[in-house]
Design a protein around this motif. Structure first.
Motif, PDB file in Angstrom:
ATOM      1  N   LEU A  57       3.369   0.616  -3.788  1.00 61.61           N
ATOM      2  CA  LEU A  57       2.624   0.672  -5.037  1.00 61.61           C
ATOM      3  C   LEU A  57       1.467   1.663  -4.983  1.00 61.61           C
ATOM      4  CD1 LEU A  57       2.513  -3.135  -5.931  1.00 61.61           C
ATOM      5  CD2 LEU A  57       4.208  -1.417  -6.586  1.00 61.61           C
ATOM      6  N   GLY A  58       0.813   1.742  -3.837  1.00 58.26           N
ATOM      7  CA  GLY A  58      -0.344   2.620  -3.726  1.00 58.26           C
ATOM      8  C   GLY A  58      -0.028   4.007  -3.230  1.00 58.26           C
ATOM      9  N   ARG A  59       1.244   4.214  -2.847  1.00 57.83           N
ATOM     10  CA  ARG A  59       1.703   5.522  -2.360  1.00 57.83           C
ATOM     11  C   ARG A  59       0.901   6.013  -1.159  1.00 57.83           C
ATOM     12  NH1 ARG A  59       3.828   8.964  -7.573  1.00 57.83           N
ATOM     13  NH2 ARG A  59       4.993   7.248  -8.533  1.00 57.83           N
ATOM     14  N   GLY A  60       0.407   5.068  -0.385  1.00 58.42           N
ATOM     15  CA  GLY A  60      -0.308   5.419   0.825  1.00 58.42           C
ATOM     16  C   GLY A  60       0.638   5.619   1.985  1.00 58.42           C
ATOM     17  N   ALA A  87      -6.510   8.234  -5.057  1.00 57.08           N
ATOM     18  CA  ALA A  87      -5.772   7.438  -6.040  1.00 57.08           C
ATOM     19  C   ALA A  87      -5.563   8.206  -7.336  1.00 57.08           C
ATOM     20  CB  ALA A  87      -6.511   6.134  -6.315  1.00 57.08           C
ATOM     21  N   GLU A 107      -2.797  -3.358   1.857  1.00 55.26           N
ATOM     22  CA  GLU A 107      -3.042  -2.470   0.730  1.00 55.26           C
ATOM     23  C   GLU A 107      -3.666  -1.149   1.187  1.00 55.26           C
ATOM     24  OE1 GLU A 107      -5.479  -4.712  -1.891  1.00 55.26           O
ATOM     25  OE2 GLU A 107      -3.902  -6.168  -2.402  1.00 55.26           O
ATOM     26  N   VAL A 108      -3.748  -0.214   0.245  1.00 53.87           N
ATOM     27  CA  VAL A 108      -4.375   1.075   0.527  1.00 53.87           C
ATOM     28  C   VAL A 108      -5.829   0.855   0.958  1.00 53.87           C
ATOM     29  CG1 VAL A 108      -5.148   3.254  -0.483  1.00 53.87           C
ATOM     30  CG2 VAL A 108      -2.876   2.374  -1.014  1.00 53.87           C
ATOM     31  N   ASN A 109      -6.241   1.573   1.985  1.00 53.71           N
ATOM     32  CA  ASN A 109      -7.588   1.503   2.569  1.00 53.71           C
ATOM     33  C   ASN A 109      -7.854   0.209   3.353  1.00 53.71           C
ATOM     34  OD1 ASN A 109      -8.593   4.060   1.710  1.00 53.71           O
ATOM     35  ND2 ASN A 109      -8.942   3.222  -0.345  1.00 53.71           N
ATOM     36  N   GLY A 150       0.804  -1.213   0.000  1.00 47.45           N
ATOM     37  CA  GLY A 150       0.000   0.000   0.000  1.00 47.45           C
ATOM     38  C   GLY A 150       0.836   1.261   0.000  1.00 47.45           C
ATOM     39  N   ALA A 160      -2.509  10.256  -7.198  1.00 47.19           N
ATOM     40  CA  ALA A 160      -1.309   9.418  -7.286  1.00 47.19           C
ATOM     41  C   ALA A 160      -1.060   9.000  -8.728  1.00 47.19           C
ATOM     42  CB  ALA A 160      -1.461   8.195  -6.383  1.00 47.19           C
ATOM     43  N   ASP A 161      -2.163   8.666  -9.471  1.00 50.03           N
ATOM     44  CA  ASP A 161      -2.005   8.264 -10.865  1.00 50.03           C
ATOM     45  C   ASP A 161      -1.475   9.415 -11.714  1.00 50.03           C
ATOM     46  OD1 ASP A 161      -2.913   5.767 -10.252  1.00 50.03           O
ATOM     47  OD2 ASP A 161      -4.993   6.158 -10.857  1.00 50.03           O
ATOM     48  N   PRO A 197      -4.936   6.292   1.939  1.00 57.50           N
ATOM     49  CA  PRO A 197      -4.607   6.679   0.554  1.00 57.50           C
ATOM     50  C   PRO A 197      -3.819   7.976   0.521  1.00 57.50           C
ATOM     51  CG  PRO A 197      -6.911   7.157   1.046  1.00 57.50           C
ATOM     52  CD  PRO A 197      -6.376   6.378   2.221  1.00 57.50           C
TER      53      PRO A 197
END
Length: 218
Positions: free
Chosen positions: A123-126, A197, A156-158, A120, A200-201, A192
């Motif tokens: 990859l998810g930048r959380g 998200a 993971e994120v969230n 998270g 982040a994208d 997040p």
């Protein structure tokens, strides 16, 4: 598992606030008490330097301590530490005797592992948000853990890790969960990135675009 902590203690004959103040003024003695089990409470004194050194170990507050009084060993856990409100120096300490066949309740620290490898975050930048750094457990003395690990690698994120998600050693229960599902509190989560998200994208897309531009210029 770290080595068991051992402390030499001595009996204390004079009690009361005045006697305790005199002990502390001597500089290297701390008053205390040990109680519980089948034996009577005993007022004790400890050497300050030895106590302070032992307290530097995280396990001091979550593990069984071996106390030696007049050559006789006793096993106990720390039940209370009274500190000076301004100087934060130890003024008094309470120990509770433990018995092999009786479960005890105490707080043990949480050790969060693989935080840098957390999906998270990578990859998810959380970001990791911890709601607790210790938990209250119940266990027989032989099953008492020094700490409980929380593996963050696959979070993971969230995603939220609750008390019920923790992997406990055999013989260990979480006190909060004995009160019902309403007490299955949050332990840690991956929040997040700011803006969600999509932000982040966009940030990732901008970075990739910059790399492509640099490559074409080269």
């Amino acid at each position: 598992m770290s080595e068991r902590i051992h402390l030499e203690i001595e009996p204390r004959s004079d009690t009361g606030k005045g006697a305790s103040r005199r002990l502390r003024r001597q500089g290297n003695l701390i008053p205390g008490i040990i109680y519980g089990g089948a034996a009577d409470p005993e007022t004790i004194i400890l050497k300050r330097n030895e106590l302070v050194k032992a307290m530097e170990q995280e396990s001091f507050f979550s593990q069984i301590i071996d106390l030696s009084l007049n050559g006789k060993g006793q096993q106990a856990i720390v039940r209370d530490v009274q500190r000076h409100p301004a100087a934060n120096e130890v003024m008094h300490i309470d120990f509770l005797r433990v018995q092999a066949d009786q479960a005890i309740t105490m707080n043990v620290p949480l050790h969060f592992i693989n935080e840098e490898e957390c999906v998270g975050v990578k990859l998810g930048r959380g970001s990791i948000a911890k709601s607790a750094v210790e938990v209250e457990i119940s266990a027989l003395p032989k099953d008492l853990p020094e700490y409980i690990e929380v593996d963050m690698a696959e979070v993971e994120v969230n995603q939220v890790i609750h008390l019920s998600d923790l992997k406990l050693p055999d013989g260990v229960t979480l006190v909060a969960l004995t009160y019902g599902a309403d007490h299955d509190h949050n332990v840690v989560s991956v929040q997040p990135p700011r803006g969600g998200a999509a932000a982040a994208d966009e940030e990732e897309g901008a970075a990739e675009g910059g790399d492509e531009a640099a490559a074409s210029e080269g």
